[in-house]
Enzyme design. Sequence first.
Site, PDB file in Angstrom:
ATOM      1  N   GLY A  29       0.843  -1.186   0.000  1.00  0.00           N
ATOM      2  CA  GLY A  29       0.000   0.000   0.000  1.00  0.00           C
ATOM      3  C   GLY A  29       0.873   1.228   0.000  1.00  0.00           C
ATOM      4  N   GLY A  30       0.284   2.351   0.404  1.00  0.00           N
ATOM      5  CA  GLY A  30       1.031   3.592   0.404  1.00  0.00           C
ATOM      6  C   GLY A  30       2.215   3.595   1.363  1.00  0.00           C
ATOM      7  CE1 TYR A  33       6.741  -1.851  -0.508  1.00  0.00           C
ATOM      8  CE2 TYR A  33       7.170  -0.830   1.631  1.00  0.00           C
ATOM      9  CZ  TYR A  33       7.237  -0.797   0.246  1.00  0.00           C
ATOM     10  OH  TYR A  33       7.783   0.288  -0.390  1.00  0.00           O
ATOM     11  CE  LYS A  49      -0.962  -2.854   7.743  1.00  0.00           C
ATOM     12  NZ  LYS A  49      -2.326  -2.495   8.228  1.00  0.00           N
ATOM     13  CG  ASP A 148     -10.417   2.816   5.927  1.00  0.00           C
ATOM     14  OD1 ASP A 148     -11.214   3.357   5.128  1.00  0.00           O
ATOM     15  OD2 ASP A 148      -9.271   2.469   5.600  1.00  0.00           O
TER      16      ASP A 148
END
Length: 305
Positions: A29-30, A33, A49, A148
Amino acid sequence: MGSTLCICSRGVITIENKRYLFIQKLGEGGFSYVDLVEGVHDGRFYALKRILCHDREDRKEALHEVEMHRLFNHPNVLTLEAHCMMEKGPKWEAWLLLPFVRGGTLWNEVEALRDKNAFLSEDRIFYILHGICLGLKAIHDQGYAHRDLKPTNVLLGDDDQPLLMDLGSMNHARIEVNGTRQAMAVQDWAAQRCTISYRAPELFNVSSSCVIDDRTDIWSLGCVLYSMMFGEGPYDMIFQKGDSVALAVQNSISIPENNRYSQGLQSLLSSMMVVNHMERPHISTILNHLEVLHPNVDGQATTRI
């Protein structure tokens, strides 16, 4: 914070005195990883992660995600197996060891079906939605909100069991806003941490005197249900076209005409997608309606299309 982590030349890592073999990269992602690793001690696969932390605030946010995981031991909330902080020169990485779920995300399933011009059956939708609601209820019962919720943050385990993940945006469910400065702070935070096409209307233009509560998740839940029914979120295309999602969410949602799903399921969707959050139901009410509409939802077996 976990024990010291080391990386050996053969792709072996050690977290909390247990060794894991690096297998392959799974995604990124931004600022994070995800790698697939295998436990040397148990032969199980895990998702590792790795969150990039550029400064002290980043490290604080990563540890917040760890703390949120530690609050829950629930079959519909992803478990944190272990974690540690790793120093990499002037920066740090937070490493979160999570179970590897072979089924992938709910979005993977919705997208795969859509590409075949197929859709989730109503039975599967009820079953998956019920599990998501149980996970949300566990979060709300602790006084928190996910903030989210979206199809890419729901994993599908064995037999379609959904697991809520990515708890980094979680915070206290009830936020009392008093004053313009606080309203702007909440709005700016939401812009950074709550995905725009699943973000509740009250988080786009925060009033200087209001109470925001866990029903932001109910709006997002409605968007997730919509995506299961119609193959995309209600505001995904608006965002992709560059139009204003903030403006679009201020109007009542239009549910596409279809004969695929029952009126009961469509009415349940409409009850979640209410612009005024004070008129939205809480998660317990959603669960009650679900179980009335589909009494055997908890124990039914599901079959993938």
